[in-house]
Write a protein that holds these residues in place. Structure first.
Motif, short mmCIF file in Angstrom:
data_model
loop_
_atom_site.label_atom_id
_atom_site.label_comp_id
_atom_site.label_asym_id
_atom_site.label_seq_id
_atom_site.Cartn_x
_atom_site.Cartn_y
_atom_site.Cartn_z
N TYR B 148 0.79 -1.24 0.00
CA TYR B 148 0.00 0.00 0.00
C TYR B 148 0.82 1.28 0.00
CZ TYR B 148 -3.88 -3.14 1.07
OH TYR B 148 -4.81 -4.15 1.04
N GLU B 290 -6.66 -3.79 -11.62
CA GLU B 290 -7.15 -2.40 -11.70
C GLU B 290 -8.63 -2.38 -12.10
OE1 GLU B 290 -6.27 0.99 -10.63
OE2 GLU B 290 -4.40 0.58 -11.72
N ALA B 293 -10.78 -3.63 -9.34
CA ALA B 293 -10.95 -2.64 -8.27
C ALA B 293 -12.09 -1.69 -8.64
CB ALA B 293 -9.65 -1.87 -8.05
N ARG B 328 -5.26 -0.98 -4.39
CA ARG B 328 -6.66 -0.61 -4.19
C ARG B 328 -7.45 -1.74 -3.50
NH1 ARG B 328 -8.87 1.29 -9.78
NH2 ARG B 328 -10.71 1.76 -8.51
#
Lengths: 550, 550
Positions: B148, B290, B293, B328
């Protein structure tokens, strides 16, 4: 060679080194390794500092969140481990560390652990464990036999049966208890002609199918906290973990249990499992298992016994009668890292019915194929190490008679300590040892007498102050690092079942002597002389001296 | 002294001995211990026999269900371990063992494991782990940062916060995935003014409260089997683990995922979690994180990434882009006993939101008291060993750059091997390596050509025979014990997504060379000459030679 490529090549060579070149014997890590092999007790004695640093101080050495970019020399890292980690760890093997269930280890466990680590087997499947799979199946059968005493034909049939497992090897008692209740839940909501089973359809449809308003797990208030986790995890809800009050000896109150069952029936709540405890975590008491087995039979529900602590009492001819009825349990949890003296991380659950674990069976295409003997198809966990070797080693090297001696010694020592506490004017025994666990508190004779005479209000105020005294004594004793008892809150019969702060003692280390137990009491008596504690005790005395308010 | 008392005393002395007298250096166990310390590779090479005994033969040595009555000498037991267990274990560290995710260990892991075992800390609570608790919190923060990349202030605030934990250290990836989905479930059904939360009230009331017909976990068909276990365990039901088909590269098909989500909405089924896979177990592919997410955001559901295998790809500057979007995720699983090269039994799950684990928080009176820094209040497991030391050691000694090299090497080697397979006339690549995992099968060029021309019926028959060939080759290769690949069933795009039996290769051992890979192919080519396999291949040829039926 250009600089970059030279560096890259050097790094690559270093990388191969760490996989191919062992630590030299005279390297820092090699020397520690040898020191532990030669004399682990001496090593721990020398390297763990007695006086406690504050946790905040220690945290300062473990505060960077960045993974180091560059490699570190093993020798440098080893110095860090020695000074910052080992020095500030807990000497769980010290004979004066009698507060928790972690104790000394037999010496042979260390080299055997190294063999286990070096082999790095994965018990999830035979392809990565080979002989370790039959070994683990044998260990489970041995524990099954300890509990259920089935005949040779039974084990010849089931021990290595590819479609079944007599139990599950787990990372600890919590996973063992969860596994038992998972099986119980899935068996209650098994598939039939109109329902494909809870594993497939889920809890909501399962409840509809059975036409009940809820399901409950029943245990005594002294049940381990893993039962609450299990109730949450399995979707049952903590509300439906029904904790029944205990009698004066911390055993489930059978009359209340029966009342509770009747109430649940009226509410159309189906008992999922009744959990008996064989060695409560805090007091070491054993529920009346035989009577509970009768009740479970009446309720037609799963009977689980959490014998994580007390299971090995079955080794003792003198004391195994305490667990009478355990063979009627559908499942039993026994922790190997407790009274089997195996290093941390080994629990087991065994099932009376060799087909019980089918209720949670699962498969995958690349492993755990149907018909394989892979143990992974019947465990909650996936990849697992070969810890069964250490249990097998303990059972073989120590033997039934050796464990019997350890069990008998611990119970005897607990009785001795209880006697010392009873005879001591400044302490009060708050739960007598049934196994090798007892609780007591600091409470001078004069205060005990005052409490006997005091009305409820005054008694409460005195006990509240005594709670502070005992909490503080435990903290100071722990920080001084010479000896260690733990503490808990316990309803004590002598005080109208009010909850008191008490010291908790677990006597499983065979190296703990009576002299050490005497030292614990001496040290606690010395601690109460310290100003902070003495001030609290003066308040207690003042309260005792007051004329009764009424 | 009477005979009985004498015997009892001798037994007691023996008992103390095993706790106080170390194995002598020249004892059998001491010698093995030294041999492993000095040269583990040599030890394994010498002691694990290559040729496989049948499992039934091995079982004969592990067939007694009785715990031995009498103690055994350590030396005697050690002989048994050497001959019956070690000799018949799997050489998981051999560079030719490229079939599963267990690989060689860096040398320093062994002496450090011994330190960990000797200290026997229990991470459930600070009282039995002291410095190990801050250490484990730091390791979790380091992994959290890897994923993160939060700033220093974040970690200064949360890393050692007594009420929270940035993740949970687990016995493996299964418990990590279960923990993530448990948190997701409990957060979806959190407490509000009219509901005390699912942990308390259970799943049935929770569903009523939210007014939905069911909850679903979404993942691709290549999701790990632990997701099915979690769906069962958590009461959701396997029916509600919705596995979406993959595209030709074994990644979740986004169009199908969206269709599925729409269907669930129509059925009033609430998505509980969307699971992305970063390194599928069988093919090593990475889902489009991605895009997933984005979908999770739209669905307003928990986004979990199972990066048990592929997580450490984040160490590589060249390849980390493959995991784009992972930051994410609400939670991420990473196994340390896989690509962090830690011995078996170490997994982790980290949570983006540092308060997420509060959803499964639990306490007990004798430990895990409110306000303590005990990690046990936020883990599924209870007592746990100090494995975090070994992760900390790996991260420190190997460093980010060292791990990067290992990751890059593995991916490069997989590409090399894929090239060798593509160029070889007798093999067919069935999934190209995105990371360091690939699959292939034995399928001679002529058969490949025949398959390209064959109609569906004939193609099916040919492939069914090839499945048998590949299954047999894998079995014979494993039993010969020189090299090892695993096998699985996989839908292959080139064959209209029919499921085929394929070899599976995992290239994580840095000691595996190109020469060893060439040997694997050579050995397989030799195996197909064996009568049993050759007979099957003649049937394949006959089928290929038949005139097309249509």
């Amino acid at each position: 060679m250009p600089k970059n490529r030279e560096t890259a090549r050097a790094t690559l060579e270093n990388l191969y080194r760490i996989f191919t070149v062992p630590e030299a014997r005279h390297s820092t890590l090699g020397a520690i390794d040898r020191a532990i092999s030669d004399d682990v007790a001496g090593f721990l004695q020398t390297h763990i500092v007695a006086l406690e640093h504050s946790l905040e101080d220690i945290e300062a050495d473990f505060s960077s969140s960045r993974i180091p970019e560059e490699p570190t020399f093993v020798s440098e890292y080893t110095e860090f481990v020695k000074e910052k980690l080992v020095a500030q760890s807990v000497h769980t093997a010290a004979p004066g560390f009698i507060g928790h269930m972690t104790s000394a280890l037999p010496y042979f466990m260390l080299p055997l652990s190294r063999i286990m680590t070096a082999l790095n087997q994965n018990l999830v499947k035979v392809e990565t464990s080979k002989a370790f799979t039959p070994l683990e199946r044998q260990v489970l059968a041995m524990l099954h036999h300890l509990v259920y005493q089935a005949d040779d034909a039974f084990y010849a049939h089931w021990m290595h049966d590819s479609r079944h497992a007599l139990g599950a090897f787990c990372s600890g008692g919590t996973i063992a208890n969860v596994t038992a209740l998972w099986v119980a839940r899935n068996r209650l909501f098994a598939a039939d002609s109109e329902f494909r089973g809870i594993a497939q359809e889920g809890l909501v449809r399962a409840m509809k199918h059975l036409g009940c308003e809820g399901v409950a797990v029943l245990a005594s208030r002294r049940g381990h906290y893993s039962l609450g986790k299990a109730a949450d995890l399995l979707g049952i809800g903590r509300d439906h973990l029904v904790l029944v009050e205990t009698d004066d000896d911390n055993r489930i109150d059978l009359a209340l249990l029966k009342e509770t069952c009747a109430r649940l029936r009226d509410e159309n709540i189906r008992p999922l499992a009744l959990v008996g405890i064989a060695g409560t975590t805090e007091t070491g008491n054993i529920d009346p298992l035989e009577a509970m087995a009768d009740i479970a039979l009446e309720l037609d529900c799963h009977f689980h016994v959490d014998a994580a602590w007390g299971g090995p009492t079955l080794f003792s001819e003198r004391h195994r009668h305490l667990l009478k009825g355990i063979a009627r349990a559908d499942s039993v949890t026994i922790d190997a890292h407790k009274q089997l003296y195996v290093p941390m991380g080994a629990g087991m659950v065994v099932f009376k019915d060799p087909t019980a674990l089918s209720a949670i069976e699962h498969h995958a295409a690349y492993i755990l194929r149907h018909g394989s003997k892979d143990l992974g198809s019947h465990t909650l966990e996936g990849s697992r190490p070969g810890k069964a070797l250490l249990v097998h080693a303990g059972l073989s090297i120590i033997g039934r008679k050796g464990y019997e001696l350890l069990i008998d010694l611990g119970i005897e020592r607990a009785r001795t300590f209880a006697g010392m506490i009873r005879r001591h004017p400044d302490f009060e025994l708050t739960s007598a040892p049934e196994l090798n666990i007892l609780t007591y508190r600091y409470c001078p004779a004069a205060v005990q007498q005052a409490l006997a005479r005091a009305d409820s209000g005054r008694s409460c105020r005195i006990n509240a102050l005594l709670d502070q005294v005992n909490q503080l004594v435990q903290k100071i004793e722990r920080e001084a690092g010479k000896t260690f008892v733990s503490r808990t809150r316990l309803r004590v019969a002598a005080y109208r079942r009010k909850e008191l702060t008490v010291f908790r003692v677990v006597l499983a280390n065979p190296l703990t002597t009576d002299a050490i137990l005497a030292e614990v009491l001496d040290e606690q008596c010395a601690i109460v002389q310290q100003p902070e504690v003495a001030a609290l005790l003066r308040q207690v005395e003042a309260l005792c001296a007051e004329r009764a308010a009424s």
